[in-house]
Design an enzyme around this catalytic site. Structure first.
Site: not given
Ligand code: NAD
Length: 332
Positions: A155, A238, A264, A269, A297, A300
């Site tokens: 992703g 994450t 993470d 949770e 978690h 972020f």
């Molecule tokens: P984003 O939407 O910018 O990017 C996600 C990417 O995943 C996209 O490019 C999409 O095409 C790709 N994708 C979708 N389905 C897919 C698949 N089956 N196989 C491969 N790639 C695929 O999202 P982001 O802002 O970069 O966030 C990414 C992740 O991080 C999300 O799951 C979000 O919830 C998580 N997140 C976690 C925290 C934390 O504190 N741990 C904080 C913020 C976001």
């Protein structure tokens, strides 16, 4: 807009609403509910002109149907699976997220865990702190040089891209799998695109999912896919808890197939006290113990990110209240 508007912050935050009032105070009253569940909203939210919600509560169809003149619901965060976007769309209410408050922080956390695990830092600290083994690097052997090894990203969105740039700066070869990304990002970033997850797993020294949780990505890292990573490789998650099967991670750590795992996020949770991952992480006698990083978690989190989340959420409410099209609509 004539009368003062009402903006409700439903959960996670309590008074003082400094950020929100600084941005909205001249046109709206800001009410902080600090709700612990959706039922806490009844009778307190129906007359809201805009809503900011966090992750503590879920907002479903019944709550949305009761809103009389709401112009925007902002989910102050990236994931928006806790608001019924379809129900809001039926009522003509846009739902927006705040997609960029923590992009760099999450990427830093993914790379941070990769370094702590890949450099043997966590392993040695975990053991030596409790007096286990000799005071020498040798008990962490073998530790591979990271430069030249493959960092595999599932992703390549905002956070995946930020992680890619950081891994590149470490001299790692960055490979990504993202079937939904149009062509060209590999070229602009100088990273390698693969067509299948299999190709990514085959050579990866580190695998780091940065995809959303969807039916397709639920347990995308499972017993089978982890087995296809090279022996001695590392998994850091994450993204969303359910993207990774925690029991498969535990078995792969215990057998030594995975040299380390940084988790993470969990599907639920906080985890229940008898969650196998939690038990292994707490038990120094467990074979996975020294190779497992577990975080609440927190990938972020930075003070600046928390402020960004509130400021950007408030600014979007202001747009909606003043009749400008809001940004980052996710239920369009
Ligand atoms: P984003 O939407 O910018 O990017 C996600 C990417 O995943 C996209 O490019 C999409 O095409 C790709 N994708 C979708 N389905 C897919 C698949 N089956 N196989 C491969 N790639 C695929 O999202 P982001 O802002 O970069 O966030 C990414 C992740 O991080 C999300 O799951 C979000 O919830 C998580 N997140 C976690 C925290 C934390 O504190 N741990 C904080 C913020 C976001």
């Amino acid at each position: 807009m004539n009368a003062r508007a009402k903006v409700v912050v439903t959960d996670f935050l309590a008074e003082p609403a400094e950020c929100e009032r600084r941005i909205l105070g001249d046109i709206a009253d800001v009410v902080m509910l600090d709700a612990k569940g959706e039922t806490d909203l009844v009778g307190r939210i129906e007359d809201a002109d805009a809503i900011m919600m966090y992750h503590v509560i879920r907002i479903g169809e019944r709550t949305i149907d009761a809103l009389r003149h709401c112009k925007l619901i902002v989910r102050c965060g990236v994931g928006f699976d806790n608001v019924d976007g379809a129900a809001a769309r039926r009522r003509g209410i846009p739902v927006a997220n705040v997609p960029d408050y923590g992009t760099e922080d999450v990427a830093d956390s993914a790379i941070g865990m990769s370094l702590a695990l890949g450099r043997g830092i966590h392993f040695l600290n975990s053991r030596l702190r409790r007096g286990e083994g000799p005071w020498t690097y040798r008990q962490a052997q073998p530790v591979a040089r990271l430069r030249g090894r493959t960092f595999g990203i599932i992703g390549l969105g905002r956070i995946g891209t930020a992680a890619a740039l950081r891994a590149k700066a470490l001299g790692m070869k960055v490979v990504f799998y993202d079937p939904y990304l149009p062509d060209g990002y590999d070229k602009s970033l100088g990273v390698t695109r693969v067509e299948t997850l299999d190709e990514l797993l085959r050579d990866a020294h580190v695998v780091s999912p940065h995809c959303p949780l969807t039916p397709e990505t639920r347990h995308i890292m499972n017993r089978d896919t982890i087995a296809r990573m090279p022996r001695g490789s590392i998994l850091v998650n994450t993204s969303r808890g359910a993207v990774v099967d925690p029991l498969a991670v535990l078995d792969a750590l215990s057998s030594g197939h995975l040299a380390g795992a940084g988790i993470d996020v969990l599907e639920f949770e906080p985890p229940s006290p008898d969650h196998p991952l939690l038990l292994a992480w707490r038990d120094p006698g467990h074979p996975a113990h020294d190779r497992l990083i577990l975080n609440p978690h927190s990938a972020f989190y930075s003070e600046e990110g928390l402020v960004d989340m509130r400021v950007k959420g408030s600014e979007n409410c202001r747009r909606a209240l003043l009749g400008t099209v809001p940004r980052n609509i996710v239920n369009g």
